[in-house]
Write an enzyme that holds these catalytic residues in place. Structure first.
Site, mmCIF file in Angstrom:
data_model
loop_
_atom_site.group_PDB
_atom_site.id
_atom_site.type_symbol
_atom_site.label_atom_id
_atom_site.label_comp_id
_atom_site.label_asym_id
_atom_site.label_seq_id
_atom_site.Cartn_x
_atom_site.Cartn_y
_atom_site.Cartn_z
ATOM 1 N N CYS A 128 9.055 2.225 -60.487
ATOM 2 C CA CYS A 128 8.989 2.551 -59.065
ATOM 3 C C CYS A 128 8.202 1.522 -58.239
ATOM 4 O O CYS A 128 8.692 0.447 -57.948
ATOM 5 C CB CYS A 128 8.429 3.965 -58.908
ATOM 6 S SG CYS A 128 8.804 4.745 -57.310
ATOM 7 N N LYS A 147 2.526 2.869 -66.240
ATOM 8 C CA LYS A 147 2.711 2.324 -64.890
ATOM 9 C C LYS A 147 1.426 1.699 -64.364
ATOM 10 O O LYS A 147 0.366 2.339 -64.328
ATOM 11 C CB LYS A 147 3.175 3.448 -63.959
ATOM 12 C CG LYS A 147 3.468 3.006 -62.529
ATOM 13 C CD LYS A 147 3.948 4.186 -61.697
ATOM 14 C CE LYS A 147 4.278 3.797 -60.277
ATOM 15 N NZ LYS A 147 4.719 4.960 -59.472
ATOM 16 N N GLU A 180 11.902 8.244 -63.164
ATOM 17 C CA GLU A 180 10.482 8.570 -63.107
ATOM 18 C C GLU A 180 10.318 10.071 -62.869
ATOM 19 O O GLU A 180 11.119 10.688 -62.166
ATOM 20 C CB GLU A 180 9.814 7.796 -61.973
ATOM 21 C CG GLU A 180 8.301 7.985 -61.903
ATOM 22 C CD GLU A 180 7.644 7.217 -60.768
ATOM 23 O OE1 GLU A 180 6.457 6.888 -60.907
ATOM 24 O OE2 GLU A 180 8.316 6.941 -59.753
#
Length: 265
Positions: free
Chosen positions: A154, A114, A41
């Site tokens: 994440c 995301k 990321e």
């Protein structure tokens, strides 16, 4: 058998510097035989402030970061899961934090924005990704020669329902920039849990070290097998971890403990 690799970086505020590091590390992974490589990321930029990435946001389909990823996949003949990069969003004050996937010919085959945005406030440590990022809305998967691959980023790791929505995957990829505080407490146990409950491989590519902006990321890029065993890990610093996706072992885990078939909800 498919050779997988995760690139770990300690990205800087300088995009060109990070592009050069990614080129070097992906080349190293490919030289070791990796057929699929994942970047972390925020690999193209970890700015001095969260808003720095707005100046480097690219329009979907064009820009130096996307050109770099397509060229790397094509040059090395690999599947490249491109960590995340900032893409322009409808909100001029925020970007999309996006994973793009390229096939061995350098063609883009998948995109995932995301969905879950990190927020954390404890003592002097505070983060609020929603200030600069627009959340995605759709689950991301793609089909590779060895099976379905699920895409997550994440903080998504804390939301198991996202992984169930992917369907039965052979591999889940998790580019991340976990903080040292939360990573120390939860990173490995969450990765292993996602591998165990979905009976698949999990490949996590992380930021791992002290950045110019003062943030310390946890690192510990790793490959976890469908039984929950950690097969490779890199604690801190930049580098590459690799391992094998064994489709025979994956099938044997699902046959001996058919939990996915026993689901009721």
């Amino acid at each position: 058998m498919t050779k997988l690799a995760a690139v770990q970086m300690v990205s800087t505020p300088q995009v060109e510097e990070n592009l050069a590091s990614a080129r070097r590390l992906v080349a190293s992974a490919a030289a070791e035989g990796a057929q699929l490589v994942a970047l972390p990321e925020y690999w193209p930029i970890m700015g001095m402030s969260d808003s720095d990435k707005l100046a480097h946001a690219e329009r979907d389909g064009s820009g130096p970061i996307q050109d770099c990823m397509a060229a790397l996949a094509r040059e090395h003949g690999i599947w490249l899961v491109g960590g995340t990069l900032p893409l322009v969003s409808p909100d001029a004050a925020r970007v999309l934090n996006t994973t793009l996937v390229y096939d061995p010919q350098g063609a883009r085959v998948s995109r995932y924005d995301k969905i879950h945005l990190f927020g954390f406030n404890k003592g002097s440590e505070s983060y609020d990704e929603a200030r600069t990022i627009v959340p995605g809305e759709a689950v991301g998967v793609f089909d590779a020669p060895f099976g379905r691959v699920g895409l997550s980023v994440c903080y998504d790791l804390r939301f198991p329902e996202l992984y169930r929505a992917m369907g039965e995957c052979a591999l889940i990829v998790v580019p991340a920039a976990f903080t040292h505080t939360t990573g120390l407490a939860h990173w490995e146990v969450l990765l292993r849990a996602r591998a165990i409950e979905n009976q698949c491989y999990v490949l996590a590519s992380a930021q791992g070290g002290l950045h110019a902006n003062g943030r310390r990321t946890f690192g510990h890029s790793m490959l976890v097998d469908p039984w929950g065993e950690v097969k490779a890990v890199l604690r801190e610093g930049e580098g590459v971890i690799s391992g094998t996706l064994d489709d025979g072992f994956l099938a044997s885990v699902r046959e001996s403990l058919p939990a996915l078939k026993h689901r009721k909800l």
